[in-house]
Design a protein around this motif. Sequence first.
Motif, PDB file in Angstrom:
ATOM      1  N   UNK A  54       8.793   3.491   6.380  1.00 37.86           N
ATOM      2  CA  UNK A  54       9.507   4.331   5.426  1.00 37.86           C
ATOM      3  C   UNK A  54       9.058   4.255   3.984  1.00 37.86           C
ATOM      4  N   UNK A  55       8.058   3.446   3.665  1.00 32.69           N
ATOM      5  CA  UNK A  55       7.557   3.397   2.294  1.00 32.69           C
ATOM      6  C   UNK A  55       6.825   4.689   1.969  1.00 32.69           C
ATOM      7  N   UNK A  56       6.919   5.114   0.727  1.00 39.42           N
ATOM      8  CA  UNK A  56       6.154   6.264   0.244  1.00 39.42           C
ATOM      9  C   UNK A  56       4.952   5.699  -0.498  1.00 39.42           C
ATOM     10  N   UNK A  57       3.758   5.937   0.055  1.00 37.44           N
ATOM     11  CA  UNK A  57       2.542   5.307  -0.460  1.00 37.44           C
ATOM     12  C   UNK A  57       1.514   6.384  -0.786  1.00 37.44           C
ATOM     13  N   UNK A  58       0.919   6.300  -1.981  1.00 40.80           N
ATOM     14  CA  UNK A  58      -0.135   7.226  -2.373  1.00 40.80           C
ATOM     15  C   UNK A  58      -1.476   6.826  -1.781  1.00 40.80           C
ATOM     16  N   UNK A  59      -2.543   7.357  -2.339  1.00 40.38           N
ATOM     17  CA  UNK A  59      -3.894   7.061  -1.874  1.00 40.38           C
ATOM     18  C   UNK A  59      -4.543   6.018  -2.783  1.00 40.38           C
ATOM     19  N   UNK A  60      -5.569   5.358  -2.256  1.00 38.29           N
ATOM     20  CA  UNK A  60      -6.326   4.402  -3.052  1.00 38.29           C
ATOM     21  C   UNK A  60      -5.563   3.135  -3.409  1.00 38.29           C
ATOM     22  N   UNK A  61      -4.548   2.787  -2.634  1.00 35.17           N
ATOM     23  CA  UNK A  61      -3.732   1.601  -2.911  1.00 35.17           C
ATOM     24  C   UNK A  61      -4.413   0.366  -2.327  1.00 35.17           C
ATOM     25  N   UNK A  62      -4.451  -0.722  -3.096  1.00 32.30           N
ATOM     26  CA  UNK A  62      -5.016  -2.000  -2.661  1.00 32.30           C
ATOM     27  C   UNK A  62      -3.894  -3.022  -2.582  1.00 32.30           C
ATOM     28  N   UNK A  63      -3.731  -3.626  -1.411  1.00 34.34           N
ATOM     29  CA  UNK A  63      -2.759  -4.704  -1.234  1.00 34.34           C
ATOM     30  C   UNK A  63      -3.524  -5.922  -0.745  1.00 34.34           C
ATOM     31  N   UNK A  64      -3.588  -6.944  -1.571  1.00 36.83           N
ATOM     32  CA  UNK A  64      -4.301  -8.178  -1.251  1.00 36.83           C
ATOM     33  C   UNK A  64      -3.487  -9.019  -0.260  1.00 36.83           C
ATOM     34  N   UNK A  65      -4.088 -10.109   0.258  1.00 34.30           N
ATOM     35  CA  UNK A  65      -3.360 -10.989   1.182  1.00 34.30           C
ATOM     36  C   UNK A  65      -2.180 -11.707   0.515  1.00 34.30           C
ATOM     37  N   UNK A  68       4.513 -10.447  -0.281  1.00 36.73           N
ATOM     38  CA  UNK A  68       5.810 -10.436   0.386  1.00 36.73           C
ATOM     39  C   UNK A  68       6.593  -9.214  -0.072  1.00 36.73           C
ATOM     40  N   UNK A  69       6.938  -8.352   0.865  1.00 35.50           N
ATOM     41  CA  UNK A  69       7.706  -7.145   0.569  1.00 35.50           C
ATOM     42  C   UNK A  69       9.024  -7.234   1.337  1.00 35.50           C
ATOM     43  N   UNK A  70      10.142  -7.178   0.616  1.00 34.68           N
ATOM     44  CA  UNK A  70      11.455  -7.345   1.249  1.00 34.68           C
ATOM     45  C   UNK A  70      11.799  -6.191   2.186  1.00 34.68           C
ATOM     46  N   UNK A  71      11.850  -4.957   1.667  1.00 35.76           N
ATOM     47  CA  UNK A  71      12.250  -3.801   2.461  1.00 35.76           C
ATOM     48  C   UNK A  71      11.359  -2.607   2.132  1.00 35.76           C
ATOM     49  N   UNK A  72      10.385  -2.289   2.993  1.00 35.50           N
ATOM     50  CA  UNK A  72       9.453  -1.203   2.676  1.00 35.50           C
ATOM     51  C   UNK A  72      10.126   0.160   2.536  1.00 35.50           C
ATOM     52  N   UNK A  73      11.247   0.377   3.193  1.00 37.41           N
ATOM     53  CA  UNK A  73      11.943   1.660   3.113  1.00 37.41           C
ATOM     54  C   UNK A  73      12.545   1.892   1.733  1.00 37.41           C
ATOM     55  N   UNK A  74      12.503   0.898   0.875  1.00 41.10           N
ATOM     56  CA  UNK A  74      12.978   1.031  -0.507  1.00 41.10           C
ATOM     57  C   UNK A  74      11.819   0.934  -1.506  1.00 41.10           C
ATOM     58  N   UNK A  75      10.614   1.274  -1.052  1.00 39.60           N
ATOM     59  CA  UNK A  75       9.418   1.108  -1.870  1.00 39.60           C
ATOM     60  C   UNK A  75       8.670   2.429  -1.999  1.00 39.60           C
ATOM     61  N   UNK A  76       8.294   2.749  -3.244  1.00 40.12           N
ATOM     62  CA  UNK A  76       7.496   3.936  -3.525  1.00 40.12           C
ATOM     63  C   UNK A  76       6.323   3.504  -4.408  1.00 40.12           C
ATOM     64  N   UNK A  77       5.101   3.792  -3.935  1.00 44.64           N
ATOM     65  CA  UNK A  77       3.889   3.384  -4.647  1.00 44.64           C
ATOM     66  C   UNK A  77       3.024   4.620  -4.863  1.00 44.64           C
ATOM     67  N   UNK A  78       2.565   4.834  -6.103  1.00 44.52           N
ATOM     68  CA  UNK A  78       1.710   5.969  -6.439  1.00 44.52           C
ATOM     69  C   UNK A  78       0.271   5.747  -5.988  1.00 44.52           C
TER      70      UNK A  78
END
Length: 184
Positions: A54-65, A68-78
């Motif tokens: 349920x996360x809203x995620x844009x393009x070109x996003x980098x997530x390193x190792x 910790x994300x609590x609840x992805x359904x409450x996350x919006x990333x450009x």
Amino acid sequence: MSSKSVDLSKYQHQPQFSSKSWRNRIWFVVNILFFYTKLPIPVGLKLWILRKFGAKIGTGVMIKPNVNIKFPWLLEIGNNVWIGEEVWIDNLVQVRIGSNACLSQGAMLLCGNHNYKSTRFDLMTAPITLEEGVWIGAKSIVCPGVTCYSHAMLVVGSVATGNLEAYGIYRGNPAAKIRNRVIE
């Protein structure tokens, strides 16, 4: 001096945070296996998983190792957002991260705190917004209800307890504006 004291036995757990929820249980396992791990999991797989939850995620996003994300359904990333190692997004409520923002290693976005005046230690939550181009420095903390306006910068080890002005550079605990950010 007050004669009352805190009684944690009276604390009321909020149902949306319950470990009894199947969605929460499944996410807890997925988070450990694919995000909160030092294993080099492909970023594309991480983004796919976040979107499925349920996360809203844009393009070109980098997530390193080790993020910790609590609840992805409450996350919006450009778009083109960088999230460094050991970042903790404790999003008990909505977190919005604008395009071209950077969360450096060990940064924390904390959407909750407890009411120290309450005998029950009630949980208080408020959303966090990081607008476009915001840079949260390594080991810095953004507290509940804070908005970091366009291209604001929170330097290493600082704590944002209030809003950060656009293009402001902030340092300290609590963070105070030290100068304007000039991007050449």
